[in-house]
Write a protein that holds these residues in place. Structure first.
Motif, PDB file in Angstrom:
ATOM      1  N   GLU A   1       0.808  -1.214   0.000  1.00 30.40           N
ATOM      2  CA  GLU A   1       0.000   0.000   0.000  1.00 30.40           C
ATOM      3  C   GLU A   1       0.845   1.270   0.000  1.00 30.40           C
ATOM      4  O   GLU A   1       0.312   2.355  -0.274  1.00 30.40           O
ATOM      5  N   ALA A   2       2.130   1.144   0.299  1.00 31.15           N
ATOM      6  CA  ALA A   2       2.991   2.323   0.394  1.00 31.15           C
ATOM      7  C   ALA A   2       3.778   2.591  -0.879  1.00 31.15           C
ATOM      8  O   ALA A   2       4.619   3.496  -0.886  1.00 31.15           O
ATOM      9  N   VAL A   3       3.538   1.827  -1.935  1.00 29.72           N
ATOM     10  CA  VAL A   3       4.294   2.057  -3.165  1.00 29.72           C
ATOM     11  C   VAL A   3       3.855   3.369  -3.808  1.00 29.72           C
ATOM     12  O   VAL A   3       2.702   3.796  -3.681  1.00 29.72           O
ATOM     13  N   VAL A   4       4.800   4.020  -4.486  1.00 27.22           N
ATOM     14  CA  VAL A   4       4.539   5.295  -5.162  1.00 27.22           C
ATOM     15  C   VAL A   4       5.010   5.184  -6.600  1.00 27.22           C
ATOM     16  O   VAL A   4       5.760   4.266  -6.962  1.00 27.22           O
ATOM     17  N   GLU A   5       4.582   6.124  -7.407  1.00 27.85           N
ATOM     18  CA  GLU A   5       4.954   6.114  -8.814  1.00 27.85           C
ATOM     19  C   GLU A   5       6.388   6.608  -9.001  1.00 27.85           C
ATOM     20  O   GLU A   5       6.871   7.472  -8.269  1.00 27.85           O
TER      21      GLU A   5
ATOM     22  N   LEU B   1      -0.485  -1.914 -10.466  1.00 28.46           N
ATOM     23  CA  LEU B   1       0.863  -1.751  -9.933  1.00 28.46           C
ATOM     24  C   LEU B   1       1.836  -2.594 -10.739  1.00 28.46           C
ATOM     25  O   LEU B   1       1.623  -3.784 -10.963  1.00 28.46           O
ATOM     26  N   SER B   2       2.908  -1.965 -11.172  1.00 30.88           N
ATOM     27  CA  SER B   2       3.932  -2.635 -11.961  1.00 30.88           C
ATOM     28  C   SER B   2       5.292  -2.144 -11.518  1.00 30.88           C
ATOM     29  O   SER B   2       5.449  -0.986 -11.089  1.00 30.88           O
ATOM     30  N   ASN B   3       6.296  -3.004 -11.640  1.00 25.58           N
ATOM     31  CA  ASN B   3       7.656  -2.606 -11.285  1.00 25.58           C
ATOM     32  C   ASN B   3       8.233  -1.568 -12.247  1.00 25.58           C
ATOM     33  O   ASN B   3       9.225  -0.912 -11.922  1.00 25.58           O
ATOM     34  N   LYS B   4       7.616  -1.422 -13.410  1.00 25.79           N
ATOM     35  CA  LYS B   4       8.096  -0.434 -14.375  1.00 25.79           C
ATOM     36  C   LYS B   4       7.620   0.970 -14.045  1.00 25.79           C
ATOM     37  O   LYS B   4       8.237   1.945 -14.477  1.00 25.79           O
ATOM     38  N   THR B   5       6.533   1.078 -13.278  1.00 31.20           N
ATOM     39  CA  THR B   5       5.961   2.394 -12.980  1.00 31.20           C
ATOM     40  C   THR B   5       5.914   2.709 -11.490  1.00 31.20           C
ATOM     41  O   THR B   5       5.686   3.866 -11.137  1.00 31.20           O
ATOM     42  N   HIS B   6       6.115   1.724 -10.603  1.00 30.87           N
ATOM     43  CA  HIS B   6       6.002   1.956  -9.160  1.00 30.87           C
ATOM     44  C   HIS B   6       7.201   1.334  -8.446  1.00 30.87           C
ATOM     45  O   HIS B   6       7.844   0.409  -8.956  1.00 30.87           O
TER      46      HIS B   6
ATOM     47  N   ASP C   1      11.483  -0.133   0.961  1.00 33.77           N
ATOM     48  CA  ASP C   1      12.512  -1.077   0.524  1.00 33.77           C
ATOM     49  C   ASP C   1      12.590  -1.011  -0.998  1.00 33.77           C
ATOM     50  O   ASP C   1      11.878  -1.727  -1.705  1.00 33.77           O
ATOM     51  N   PRO C   2      13.444  -0.146  -1.538  1.00 36.86           N
ATOM     52  CA  PRO C   2      13.502   0.011  -2.995  1.00 36.86           C
ATOM     53  C   PRO C   2      13.930  -1.247  -3.735  1.00 36.86           C
ATOM     54  O   PRO C   2      13.645  -1.368  -4.937  1.00 36.86           O
ATOM     55  N   ASP C   3      14.604  -2.182  -3.060  1.00 36.71           N
ATOM     56  CA  ASP C   3      15.050  -3.398  -3.735  1.00 36.71           C
ATOM     57  C   ASP C   3      13.951  -4.450  -3.840  1.00 36.71           C
ATOM     58  O   ASP C   3      14.095  -5.410  -4.612  1.00 36.71           O
ATOM     59  N   ALA C   4      12.880  -4.332  -3.070  1.00 39.06           N
ATOM     60  CA  ALA C   4      11.776  -5.291  -3.154  1.00 39.06           C
ATOM     61  C   ALA C   4      11.023  -5.088  -4.459  1.00 39.06           C
ATOM     62  O   ALA C   4      10.914  -3.973  -4.977  1.00 39.06           O
ATOM     63  N   ARG C   5      10.492  -6.186  -4.993  1.00 43.05           N
ATOM     64  CA  ARG C   5       9.813  -6.139  -6.283  1.00 43.05           C
ATOM     65  C   ARG C   5       8.391  -6.685  -6.143  1.00 43.05           C
ATOM     66  O   ARG C   5       8.129  -7.591  -5.360  1.00 43.05           O
ATOM     67  N   ILE C   6       7.492  -6.098  -6.942  1.00 42.30           N
ATOM     68  CA  ILE C   6       6.106  -6.561  -6.965  1.00 42.30           C
ATOM     69  C   ILE C   6       6.052  -7.842  -7.787  1.00 42.30           C
ATOM     70  O   ILE C   6       6.495  -7.879  -8.937  1.00 42.30           O
ATOM     71  N   SER C   7       5.524  -8.888  -7.207  1.00 42.43           N
ATOM     72  CA  SER C   7       5.414 -10.162  -7.907  1.00 42.43           C
ATOM     73  C   SER C   7       4.149 -10.863  -7.444  1.00 42.43           C
ATOM     74  O   SER C   7       3.592 -10.553  -6.392  1.00 42.43           O
TER      75      SER C   7
END
Length: 522
Positions: A160-164, A227-232, A237-243
Protein backbone atom coordinates in the motif's frame (compact mmCIF):
# COMPACT_ATOMS: atom_id res chain seq x y z
CA UNK A 1 -7.14 -53.67 55.63
CA UNK A 2 -8.21 -50.06 55.53
CA UNK A 3 -5.93 -47.88 53.37
CA UNK A 4 -5.08 -44.52 54.89
CA UNK A 5 -5.77 -41.41 52.89
CA UNK A 6 -2.99 -38.92 52.27
CA UNK A 7 -3.13 -35.26 53.07
CA UNK A 8 -3.36 -32.86 50.12
CA UNK A 9 0.00 -31.32 49.26
CA UNK A 10 0.58 -27.67 48.51
CA UNK A 11 3.82 -26.38 46.97
CA UNK A 12 5.22 -23.32 48.66
CA UNK A 13 7.27 -20.87 46.56
CA UNK A 14 9.59 -18.68 48.61
CA UNK A 15 11.56 -17.06 45.75
CA UNK A 16 14.78 -17.37 47.70
CA UNK A 17 18.25 -16.52 46.48
CA UNK A 18 20.08 -19.63 45.29
CA UNK A 19 23.63 -19.63 46.55
CA UNK A 20 24.86 -22.54 44.42
CA UNK A 21 23.79 -22.84 40.79
CA UNK A 22 25.76 -24.02 37.76
CA UNK A 23 24.13 -23.58 34.37
CA UNK A 24 25.97 -26.47 32.73
CA UNK A 25 24.46 -28.89 35.26
CA UNK A 26 20.92 -27.87 34.25
CA UNK A 27 21.42 -28.58 30.52
CA UNK A 28 21.40 -32.31 29.70
CA UNK A 29 24.02 -33.75 27.30
CA UNK A 30 21.42 -34.67 24.67
CA UNK A 31 20.08 -31.10 24.45
CA UNK A 32 20.06 -29.58 20.96
CA UNK A 33 21.98 -26.43 21.83
CA UNK A 34 24.53 -28.24 23.98
CA UNK A 35 25.32 -30.61 21.13
CA UNK A 36 25.40 -27.66 18.73
CA UNK A 37 27.94 -25.83 20.88
CA UNK A 38 30.23 -28.87 20.79
CA UNK A 39 29.69 -29.54 17.08
CA UNK A 40 31.03 -26.31 15.55
CA UNK A 41 34.25 -24.46 16.32
CA UNK A 42 33.05 -20.85 16.29
CA UNK A 43 36.41 -19.19 16.92
CA UNK A 44 37.12 -18.67 13.20
CA UNK A 45 34.51 -15.87 13.24
CA UNK A 46 36.89 -13.69 15.26
CA UNK A 47 39.42 -13.75 12.43
CA UNK A 48 36.78 -13.06 9.80
CA UNK A 49 35.43 -9.97 11.60
CA UNK A 50 38.63 -8.55 13.13
CA UNK A 51 39.14 -6.05 10.29
CA UNK A 52 35.71 -4.50 10.95
CA UNK A 53 36.62 -3.26 14.45
CA UNK A 54 39.05 -0.81 15.95
CA UNK A 55 41.76 -1.61 18.49
CA UNK A 56 40.41 1.04 20.89
CA UNK A 57 37.00 2.06 22.19
CA UNK A 58 34.15 0.35 23.98
CA UNK A 59 33.90 -3.42 23.43
CA UNK A 60 31.21 -4.40 20.96
CA UNK A 61 28.88 -7.35 20.89
CA UNK A 62 30.86 -10.58 20.62
CA UNK A 63 30.70 -11.74 16.95
CA UNK A 64 30.30 -15.36 18.04
CA UNK A 65 27.40 -14.40 20.33
CA UNK A 66 25.77 -12.47 17.49
CA UNK A 67 25.87 -15.37 15.05
CA UNK A 68 24.68 -17.81 17.70
CA UNK A 69 21.84 -15.46 18.61
CA UNK A 70 20.56 -15.03 15.05
CA UNK A 71 20.89 -18.78 14.42
CA UNK A 72 18.69 -19.39 17.46
CA UNK A 73 16.11 -17.15 15.82
CA UNK A 74 16.14 -19.38 12.74
CA UNK A 75 16.01 -22.59 14.76
CA UNK A 76 13.17 -21.31 16.94
CA UNK A 77 11.20 -19.95 13.96
CA UNK A 78 11.32 -16.38 15.26
CA UNK A 79 11.36 -13.43 12.85
CA UNK A 80 11.44 -10.44 15.23
CA UNK A 81 14.71 -9.54 17.00
CA UNK A 82 12.75 -8.20 19.96
CA UNK A 83 10.91 -11.48 20.44
CA UNK A 84 14.17 -13.37 19.97
CA UNK A 85 15.88 -11.62 22.89
CA UNK A 86 12.82 -12.13 25.11
CA UNK A 87 12.67 -15.81 24.19
CA UNK A 88 16.37 -16.43 24.86
CA UNK A 89 16.14 -14.90 28.33
CA UNK A 90 13.63 -17.61 29.34
CA UNK A 91 15.63 -20.64 28.15
CA UNK A 92 18.50 -22.08 30.17
CA UNK A 93 19.82 -24.16 27.29
CA UNK A 94 19.99 -21.14 24.98
CA UNK A 95 21.77 -19.10 27.65
CA UNK A 96 24.31 -21.90 27.99
CA UNK A 97 24.72 -21.99 24.20
CA UNK A 98 25.28 -18.22 24.07
CA UNK A 99 27.70 -18.27 26.99
CA UNK A 100 25.58 -16.07 29.26
CA UNK A 101 24.88 -16.54 32.96
CA UNK A 102 21.37 -16.42 34.37
CA UNK A 103 21.90 -13.00 35.92
CA UNK A 104 23.52 -11.46 32.79
CA UNK A 105 21.58 -9.14 30.53
CA UNK A 106 21.32 -10.16 26.90
CA UNK A 107 22.11 -7.64 24.13
CA UNK A 108 19.41 -5.25 23.09
CA UNK A 109 17.50 -6.01 19.95
CA UNK A 110 18.78 -2.79 18.37
CA UNK A 111 22.36 -3.96 18.94
CA UNK A 112 21.59 -7.15 17.07
CA UNK A 113 20.13 -5.16 14.19
CA UNK A 114 23.11 -2.78 13.95
CA UNK A 115 25.59 -5.65 14.10
CA UNK A 116 23.78 -7.39 11.23
CA UNK A 117 24.16 -4.24 9.15
CA UNK A 118 27.85 -3.96 10.09
CA UNK A 119 28.89 -7.42 8.91
CA UNK A 120 29.09 -7.83 5.12
CA UNK A 121 27.51 -10.76 3.32
CA UNK A 122 30.97 -12.32 2.86
CA UNK A 123 31.13 -13.16 6.59
CA UNK A 124 27.77 -14.93 6.43
CA UNK A 125 28.94 -16.84 3.36
CA UNK A 126 32.07 -17.87 5.24
CA UNK A 127 29.91 -19.36 8.00
CA UNK A 128 27.82 -21.18 5.39
CA UNK A 129 30.97 -22.58 3.74
CA UNK A 130 32.32 -23.72 7.13
CA UNK A 131 29.15 -25.66 7.97
CA UNK A 132 28.91 -27.05 4.43
CA UNK A 133 32.49 -28.35 4.69
CA UNK A 134 31.54 -30.21 7.86
CA UNK A 135 28.59 -31.78 6.02
CA UNK A 136 31.00 -32.93 3.31
CA UNK A 137 33.38 -34.37 5.93
CA UNK A 138 30.51 -36.36 7.50
CA UNK A 139 29.56 -37.87 4.12
CA UNK A 140 26.28 -35.99 3.78
CA UNK A 141 27.10 -34.47 0.38
CA UNK A 142 27.73 -36.39 -2.85
CA UNK A 143 27.94 -33.32 -5.08
CA UNK A 144 27.34 -35.03 -8.43
CA UNK A 145 23.59 -34.24 -8.65
CA UNK A 146 22.04 -30.94 -7.51
CA UNK A 147 18.37 -29.90 -7.52
CA UNK A 148 17.58 -26.21 -8.09
CA UNK A 149 14.41 -24.25 -7.37
CA UNK A 150 13.20 -20.84 -6.14
CA UNK A 151 10.38 -19.43 -4.02
CA UNK A 152 9.19 -15.90 -3.19
CA UNK A 153 9.78 -14.51 0.29
CA UNK A 154 7.75 -11.56 1.60
CA UNK A 155 9.71 -8.36 1.99
CA UNK A 156 9.57 -6.06 5.01
CA UNK A 157 7.44 -3.50 3.16
CA UNK A 158 3.77 -2.92 2.42
CA UNK A 159 2.25 -2.89 -1.03
CA UNK A 160 0.00 0.00 0.00
CA UNK A 161 2.99 2.32 0.39
CA UNK A 162 4.29 2.06 -3.17
CA UNK A 163 4.54 5.30 -5.16
CA UNK A 164 4.95 6.11 -8.81
CA UNK A 165 8.37 6.50 -10.37
CA UNK A 166 9.49 9.84 -11.77
CA UNK A 167 11.47 10.93 -14.78
CA UNK A 168 15.25 11.15 -14.59
CA UNK A 169 16.55 14.38 -13.03
CA UNK A 170 13.36 15.11 -11.08
CA UNK A 171 13.45 16.27 -7.48
CA UNK A 172 11.85 14.40 -4.59
CA UNK A 173 8.55 15.91 -3.43
CA UNK A 174 8.44 17.66 -0.07
CA UNK A 175 8.79 21.05 1.64
CA UNK A 176 11.59 23.36 0.51
CA UNK A 177 12.71 26.96 0.91
CA UNK A 178 11.09 29.39 -1.54
CA UNK A 179 13.45 30.50 -4.26
CA UNK A 180 15.90 27.66 -3.61
CA UNK A 181 15.45 24.11 -4.83
CA UNK A 182 17.40 22.15 -2.23
CA UNK A 183 15.28 19.01 -2.34
CA UNK A 184 17.20 15.77 -2.76
CA UNK A 185 17.41 14.07 -6.13
CA UNK A 186 15.13 11.08 -6.70
CA UNK A 187 16.96 7.80 -5.88
CA UNK A 188 17.92 5.39 -8.65
CA UNK A 189 15.08 2.97 -7.87
CA UNK A 190 12.51 5.76 -8.32
CA UNK A 191 13.60 6.68 -11.85
CA UNK A 192 11.61 5.52 -14.86
CA UNK A 193 13.80 3.25 -16.95
CA UNK A 194 11.23 1.31 -19.01
CA UNK A 195 10.91 2.17 -22.71
CA UNK A 196 8.07 4.45 -23.80
CA UNK A 197 6.24 1.73 -25.75
CA UNK A 198 6.07 -0.49 -22.63
CA UNK A 199 4.67 2.37 -20.56
CA UNK A 200 2.00 2.99 -23.23
CA UNK A 201 1.06 -0.70 -23.16
CA UNK A 202 0.66 -0.62 -19.38
CA UNK A 203 -1.54 2.49 -19.54
CA UNK A 204 -3.72 0.92 -22.25
CA UNK A 205 -4.07 -2.27 -20.23
CA UNK A 206 -5.14 -0.36 -17.12
CA UNK A 207 -7.81 1.57 -19.05
CA UNK A 208 -9.07 -1.67 -20.57
CA UNK A 209 -9.37 -3.34 -17.16
CA UNK A 210 -11.22 -0.39 -15.68
CA UNK A 211 -13.76 -0.37 -18.51
CA UNK A 212 -14.21 -4.13 -18.83
CA UNK A 213 -16.89 -6.10 -16.99
CA UNK A 214 -14.45 -8.33 -15.14
CA UNK A 215 -16.51 -8.72 -11.98
CA UNK A 216 -13.45 -8.25 -9.76
CA UNK A 217 -14.02 -6.36 -6.54
CA UNK A 218 -12.97 -2.72 -7.02
CA UNK A 219 -11.88 -3.18 -10.65
CA UNK A 220 -13.98 -0.24 -11.90
CA UNK A 221 -13.19 2.08 -9.01
CA UNK A 222 -11.79 5.43 -10.11
CA UNK A 223 -8.80 5.05 -7.79
CA UNK A 224 -8.03 1.49 -8.86
CA UNK A 225 -4.52 1.25 -10.28
CA UNK A 226 -2.35 -1.37 -11.88
CA UNK A 227 0.86 -1.75 -9.93
CA UNK A 228 3.93 -2.64 -11.96
CA UNK A 229 7.66 -2.61 -11.28
CA UNK A 230 8.10 -0.43 -14.38
CA UNK A 231 5.96 2.39 -12.98
CA UNK A 232 6.00 1.96 -9.16
CA UNK A 233 8.51 1.30 -6.40
CA UNK A 234 8.56 1.00 -2.61
CA UNK A 235 10.26 3.88 -0.72
CA UNK A 236 10.50 1.60 2.32
CA UNK A 237 12.51 -1.08 0.52
CA UNK A 238 13.50 0.01 -2.99
CA UNK A 239 15.05 -3.40 -3.73
CA UNK A 240 11.78 -5.29 -3.15
CA UNK A 241 9.81 -6.14 -6.28
CA UNK A 242 6.11 -6.56 -6.97
CA UNK A 243 5.41 -10.16 -7.91
CA UNK A 244 2.50 -12.57 -7.95
CA UNK A 245 2.36 -16.34 -7.73
CA UNK A 246 -0.58 -18.36 -9.09
CA UNK A 247 -3.14 -18.76 -6.35
CA UNK A 248 -1.67 -16.03 -4.12
CA UNK A 249 -2.07 -12.28 -3.76
CA UNK A 250 0.27 -9.74 -5.32
CA UNK A 251 2.96 -8.62 -2.83
CA UNK A 252 6.43 -7.13 -2.46
CA UNK A 253 8.82 -10.06 -2.47
CA UNK A 254 12.35 -11.27 -2.85
CA UNK A 255 13.26 -14.50 -4.59
CA UNK A 256 15.13 -17.22 -2.68
CA UNK A 257 17.09 -19.51 -5.03
CA UNK A 258 18.35 -22.82 -3.63
CA UNK A 259 20.56 -25.69 -4.74
CA UNK A 260 20.08 -28.90 -2.74
CA UNK A 261 22.24 -32.01 -2.89
CA UNK A 262 20.15 -35.08 -3.70
CA UNK A 263 22.13 -37.45 -1.45
CA UNK A 264 20.82 -36.30 1.96
CA UNK A 265 19.06 -32.99 1.22
CA UNK A 266 21.87 -30.65 2.33
CA UNK A 267 21.64 -27.09 0.99
CA UNK A 268 24.71 -26.49 -1.18
CA UNK A 269 23.96 -22.94 -2.34
CA UNK A 270 21.51 -20.14 -1.54
CA UNK A 271 21.14 -16.61 -2.88
CA UNK A 272 18.67 -13.72 -2.85
CA UNK A 273 17.40 -12.52 -6.24
CA UNK A 274 15.00 -9.88 -7.47
CA UNK A 275 11.46 -11.20 -7.75
CA UNK A 276 10.57 -9.46 -11.03
CA UNK A 277 12.86 -11.63 -13.17
CA UNK A 278 12.46 -15.14 -14.51
CA UNK A 279 14.19 -18.07 -12.86
CA UNK A 280 16.20 -18.79 -15.98
CA UNK A 281 18.02 -15.44 -15.67
CA UNK A 282 19.27 -16.30 -12.17
CA UNK A 283 20.75 -19.71 -13.07
CA UNK A 284 24.17 -18.49 -14.37
CA UNK A 285 25.01 -16.71 -11.09
CA UNK A 286 23.71 -19.64 -9.06
CA UNK A 287 25.76 -22.09 -11.11
CA UNK A 288 28.93 -20.03 -10.64
CA UNK A 289 28.62 -19.98 -6.85
CA UNK A 290 27.64 -23.64 -6.70
CA UNK A 291 30.60 -24.79 -8.81
CA UNK A 292 33.02 -22.74 -6.73
CA UNK A 293 31.81 -24.28 -3.48
CA UNK A 294 31.86 -27.83 -4.81
CA UNK A 295 35.31 -27.30 -6.34
CA UNK A 296 36.69 -26.12 -3.00
CA UNK A 297 35.47 -29.38 -1.44
CA UNK A 298 36.76 -31.50 -4.39
CA UNK A 299 33.28 -32.61 -5.43
CA UNK A 300 32.32 -33.00 -9.11
CA UNK A 301 29.05 -31.66 -10.49
CA UNK A 302 27.64 -33.90 -13.22
CA UNK A 303 23.85 -33.31 -13.28
CA UNK A 304 21.52 -30.40 -12.54
CA UNK A 305 17.79 -30.86 -11.88
CA UNK A 306 15.36 -27.96 -12.29
CA UNK A 307 11.81 -27.20 -13.41
CA UNK A 308 10.70 -25.67 -16.70
CA UNK A 309 11.15 -22.14 -15.33
CA UNK A 310 14.91 -22.53 -15.81
CA UNK A 311 14.56 -23.66 -19.45
CA UNK A 312 16.66 -21.32 -21.54
CA UNK A 313 18.83 -21.88 -24.59
CA UNK A 314 21.83 -20.10 -23.10
CA UNK A 315 21.47 -22.14 -19.90
CA UNK A 316 21.45 -25.39 -21.86
CA UNK A 317 24.54 -24.30 -23.78
CA UNK A 318 26.38 -23.20 -20.61
CA UNK A 319 25.68 -26.49 -18.86
CA UNK A 320 26.78 -28.51 -21.87
CA UNK A 321 29.99 -26.49 -22.12
CA UNK A 322 30.68 -27.31 -18.45
CA UNK A 323 29.93 -31.02 -19.15
CA UNK A 324 26.90 -30.96 -16.85
CA UNK A 325 23.79 -32.89 -17.84
CA UNK A 326 20.80 -30.55 -17.71
CA UNK A 327 17.66 -32.38 -16.56
CA UNK A 328 15.48 -29.34 -17.20
CA UNK A 329 12.14 -29.83 -19.01
CA UNK A 330 11.78 -27.77 -22.17
CA UNK A 331 9.25 -24.98 -21.98
CA UNK A 332 5.84 -25.87 -23.42
CA UNK A 333 6.01 -23.47 -26.37
CA UNK A 334 9.04 -25.19 -27.88
CA UNK A 335 8.41 -27.70 -30.67
CA UNK A 336 11.16 -30.13 -31.55
CA UNK A 337 9.62 -30.87 -34.97
CA UNK A 338 7.89 -28.58 -37.48
CA UNK A 339 4.90 -30.17 -39.19
CA UNK A 340 5.65 -30.85 -42.83
CA UNK A 341 9.39 -30.12 -42.60
CA UNK A 342 12.38 -32.36 -42.00
CA UNK A 343 15.64 -31.06 -40.54
CA UNK A 344 19.06 -32.25 -41.77
CA UNK A 345 21.77 -31.60 -39.19
CA UNK A 346 24.97 -32.02 -41.29
CA UNK A 347 23.86 -29.47 -43.89
CA UNK A 348 21.80 -27.31 -41.49
CA UNK A 349 18.74 -27.12 -43.72
CA UNK A 350 15.06 -28.03 -43.82
CA UNK A 351 13.17 -29.92 -46.51
CA UNK A 352 9.45 -29.36 -47.05
CA UNK A 353 6.86 -31.97 -47.98
CA UNK A 354 7.24 -31.04 -51.68
CA UNK A 355 10.98 -31.76 -51.57
CA UNK A 356 12.10 -28.11 -51.67
CA UNK A 357 15.16 -27.14 -49.61
CA UNK A 358 15.16 -24.29 -47.05
CA UNK A 359 18.85 -23.68 -46.21
CA UNK A 360 20.16 -21.50 -43.40
CA UNK A 361 20.37 -17.88 -44.57
CA UNK A 362 21.26 -15.48 -41.73
CA UNK A 363 21.12 -14.61 -38.03
CA UNK A 364 18.64 -12.15 -36.55
CA UNK A 365 17.57 -10.85 -33.13
CA UNK A 366 14.23 -10.41 -31.40
CA UNK A 367 13.06 -7.41 -29.43
CA UNK A 368 14.37 -8.92 -26.18
CA UNK A 369 17.82 -9.51 -27.72
CA UNK A 370 17.51 -13.26 -28.32
CA UNK A 371 19.41 -14.56 -31.35
CA UNK A 372 17.56 -16.41 -34.11
CA UNK A 373 18.44 -18.48 -37.20
CA UNK A 374 16.46 -17.76 -40.37
CA UNK A 375 15.77 -20.38 -43.06
CA UNK A 376 13.92 -19.71 -46.31
CA UNK A 377 13.36 -21.21 -49.73
CA UNK A 378 13.90 -19.48 -53.05
CA UNK A 379 11.04 -17.53 -54.58
CA UNK A 380 11.13 -19.64 -57.74
CA UNK A 381 10.64 -22.87 -55.76
CA UNK A 382 7.65 -21.49 -53.85
CA UNK A 383 5.99 -19.79 -56.88
CA UNK A 384 5.99 -23.03 -58.91
CA UNK A 385 4.94 -25.25 -55.97
CA UNK A 386 1.32 -26.55 -56.04
CA UNK A 387 1.17 -26.33 -52.21
CA UNK A 388 1.68 -22.55 -52.11
CA UNK A 389 -2.04 -21.63 -51.65
CA UNK A 390 -2.10 -23.59 -48.38
CA UNK A 391 1.53 -23.16 -47.28
CA UNK A 392 2.30 -19.45 -47.86
CA UNK A 393 -0.77 -17.83 -49.44
CA UNK A 394 0.25 -14.24 -48.69
CA UNK A 395 4.06 -14.39 -49.06
CA UNK A 396 6.50 -14.92 -51.89
CA UNK A 397 8.44 -17.67 -50.12
CA UNK A 398 8.37 -19.90 -47.05
CA UNK A 399 10.49 -18.79 -44.08
CA UNK A 400 11.29 -20.65 -40.84
CA UNK A 401 12.65 -19.06 -37.67
CA UNK A 402 14.52 -21.11 -35.07
CA UNK A 403 16.59 -20.23 -32.03
CA UNK A 404 20.36 -20.53 -32.28
CA UNK A 405 20.19 -22.99 -29.37
CA UNK A 406 17.86 -25.33 -31.23
CA UNK A 407 20.32 -28.26 -31.00
CA UNK A 408 20.63 -27.86 -27.21
CA UNK A 409 16.84 -27.58 -26.91
CA UNK A 410 16.41 -30.73 -28.97
CA UNK A 411 18.80 -32.77 -26.79
CA UNK A 412 17.08 -31.56 -23.62
CA UNK A 413 13.69 -32.46 -25.10
CA UNK A 414 14.90 -35.99 -25.96
CA UNK A 415 16.20 -36.49 -22.41
CA UNK A 416 12.86 -35.34 -21.07
CA UNK A 417 10.99 -38.10 -22.94
CA UNK A 418 13.02 -40.97 -21.46
CA UNK A 419 12.21 -42.95 -18.32
CA UNK A 420 15.32 -41.59 -16.69
CA UNK A 421 14.07 -38.07 -17.33
CA UNK A 422 10.78 -38.84 -15.58
CA UNK A 423 12.67 -40.37 -12.66
CA UNK A 424 14.86 -37.27 -12.37
CA UNK A 425 11.74 -35.12 -12.23
CA UNK A 426 10.44 -37.12 -9.26
CA UNK A 427 13.83 -36.87 -7.55
CA UNK A 428 13.77 -33.08 -7.89
CA UNK A 429 10.25 -32.84 -6.50
CA UNK A 430 11.17 -35.02 -3.53
CA UNK A 431 14.41 -33.15 -2.77
CA UNK A 432 14.21 -29.40 -3.11
CA UNK A 433 10.49 -28.76 -2.62
CA UNK A 434 10.35 -30.29 0.92
CA UNK A 435 13.38 -28.18 1.83
CA UNK A 436 11.53 -25.02 0.85
CA UNK A 437 8.54 -26.13 2.89
CA UNK A 438 10.72 -26.49 6.00
CA UNK A 439 12.47 -23.15 5.48
CA UNK A 440 9.25 -21.21 5.00
CA UNK A 441 7.24 -22.78 7.83
CA UNK A 442 9.81 -23.89 10.44
CA UNK A 443 12.90 -21.69 9.99
CA UNK A 444 11.41 -18.17 9.91
CA UNK A 445 11.73 -17.54 6.16
CA UNK A 446 8.04 -16.79 5.68
CA UNK A 447 8.83 -13.06 6.01
CA UNK A 448 11.98 -10.96 6.20
CA UNK A 449 12.68 -8.65 9.13
CA UNK A 450 15.37 -6.70 7.25
CA UNK A 451 15.38 -4.43 4.22
CA UNK A 452 17.53 -4.31 1.14
CA UNK A 453 18.94 -6.97 -1.15
CA UNK A 454 22.04 -7.46 1.03
CA UNK A 455 19.94 -7.95 4.17
CA UNK A 456 17.73 -10.48 2.40
CA UNK A 457 20.80 -12.41 1.26
CA UNK A 458 22.19 -12.53 4.81
CA UNK A 459 18.89 -13.80 6.21
CA UNK A 460 18.67 -16.56 3.60
CA UNK A 461 22.25 -17.62 4.31
CA UNK A 462 21.52 -17.86 8.05
CA UNK A 463 18.39 -19.90 7.37
CA UNK A 464 20.36 -22.33 5.20
CA UNK A 465 23.08 -22.60 7.87
CA UNK A 466 20.48 -23.46 10.53
CA UNK A 467 18.96 -26.10 8.26
CA UNK A 468 22.33 -27.72 7.53
CA UNK A 469 23.24 -27.70 11.23
CA UNK A 470 20.05 -29.62 11.97
CA UNK A 471 21.11 -32.13 9.31
CA UNK A 472 24.49 -32.52 10.99
CA UNK A 473 22.97 -33.10 14.42
CA UNK A 474 20.54 -35.72 13.13
CA UNK A 475 23.12 -37.62 11.10
CA UNK A 476 24.10 -41.04 12.41
CA UNK A 477 26.99 -42.69 10.54
CA UNK A 478 26.20 -46.13 9.20
CA UNK A 479 27.94 -48.87 11.17
CA UNK A 480 29.03 -52.10 9.56
CA UNK A 481 26.96 -54.93 10.99
CA UNK A 482 28.84 -58.19 11.63
CA UNK A 483 27.07 -61.46 12.42
CA UNK A 484 28.74 -64.16 14.51
CA UNK A 485 27.15 -67.55 15.26
CA UNK A 486 28.16 -69.19 18.54
CA UNK A 487 28.05 -73.01 18.50
CA UNK A 488 27.50 -75.01 21.70
CA UNK A 489 30.54 -76.67 23.21
CA UNK A 490 29.37 -80.31 22.75
CA UNK A 491 28.91 -79.71 19.03
CA UNK A 492 32.37 -78.19 18.79
CA UNK A 493 33.87 -81.20 20.54
CA UNK A 494 32.01 -83.64 18.26
CA UNK A 495 33.22 -81.82 15.17
CA UNK A 496 36.81 -81.94 16.47
CA UNK A 497 36.64 -85.72 17.08
CA UNK A 498 35.09 -86.35 13.65
CA UNK A 499 37.81 -84.37 11.94
CA UNK A 500 40.52 -86.30 13.82
CA UNK A 501 39.04 -89.67 12.75
CA UNK A 502 38.93 -88.56 9.13
CA UNK A 503 42.57 -87.56 9.17
CA UNK A 504 43.62 -90.96 10.67
CA UNK A 505 41.57 -92.89 8.09
CA UNK A 506 43.06 -90.95 5.17
CA UNK A 507 46.69 -91.52 6.21
CA UNK A 508 46.96 -95.35 5.26
CA UNK A 509 45.21 -94.69 1.94
CA UNK A 510 47.86 -92.15 0.95
CA UNK A 511 50.63 -94.57 2.03
CA UNK A 512 49.25 -97.46 -0.14
CA UNK A 513 48.77 -95.22 -3.13
CA UNK A 514 52.43 -94.13 -3.28
CA UNK A 515 54.03 -97.45 -4.50
CA UNK A 516 51.52 -97.88 -7.31
CA UNK A 517 52.29 -94.40 -8.48
CA UNK A 518 56.04 -95.16 -8.63
CA UNK A 519 55.49 -98.37 -10.64
CA UNK A 520 53.32 -96.66 -13.16
CA UNK A 521 55.89 -93.93 -13.71
CA UNK A 522 58.89 -96.30 -13.87
Amino acid sequence: MVRKRRMQGKKQFLDKVVTRFRLSERVPPHNLYRRLAELVDWTFLYDETRALYSHTGQPSLDPVVFFKLVLVGRLENLVSDRRLVEHCALRLDILFFLGYEVDEELPWHSTVSRTRQLFPAAVFECLFDHVFAQCVARGLVAGDTQAVDSAPVKANASLEAVVEKQAAGARAPGPHVAGRDDRPVVPAAAVLTAPAHQLRQLATGQRRRQGAQTGALGARHEQARLLSNKTHYSPTDPDARISVKPGKARALNYLCSLAVDTAHGVISHVQADYADQRDSLHLPRLLTGLQRRLRENELPLRALLADAGYANGSNYAQLEAARITAWIPVFGQYKAEIDGFTYHGPTDEYTCAAGKVLPFRKYDTRVDGAWLKIYWATCSDCQQCPRKPTCVPGAKRKQLTRTIYDAAYRRAWERQQTRRGQRKRRVREGTVEPVFGHLLHHYGLRRLNVRGHAGAHKTMLLTAVAYNLKKLLRHRPQRQVSLAVALPRPMLAANWRAGRRNRHSEAPTRARAQPRTRKSTA
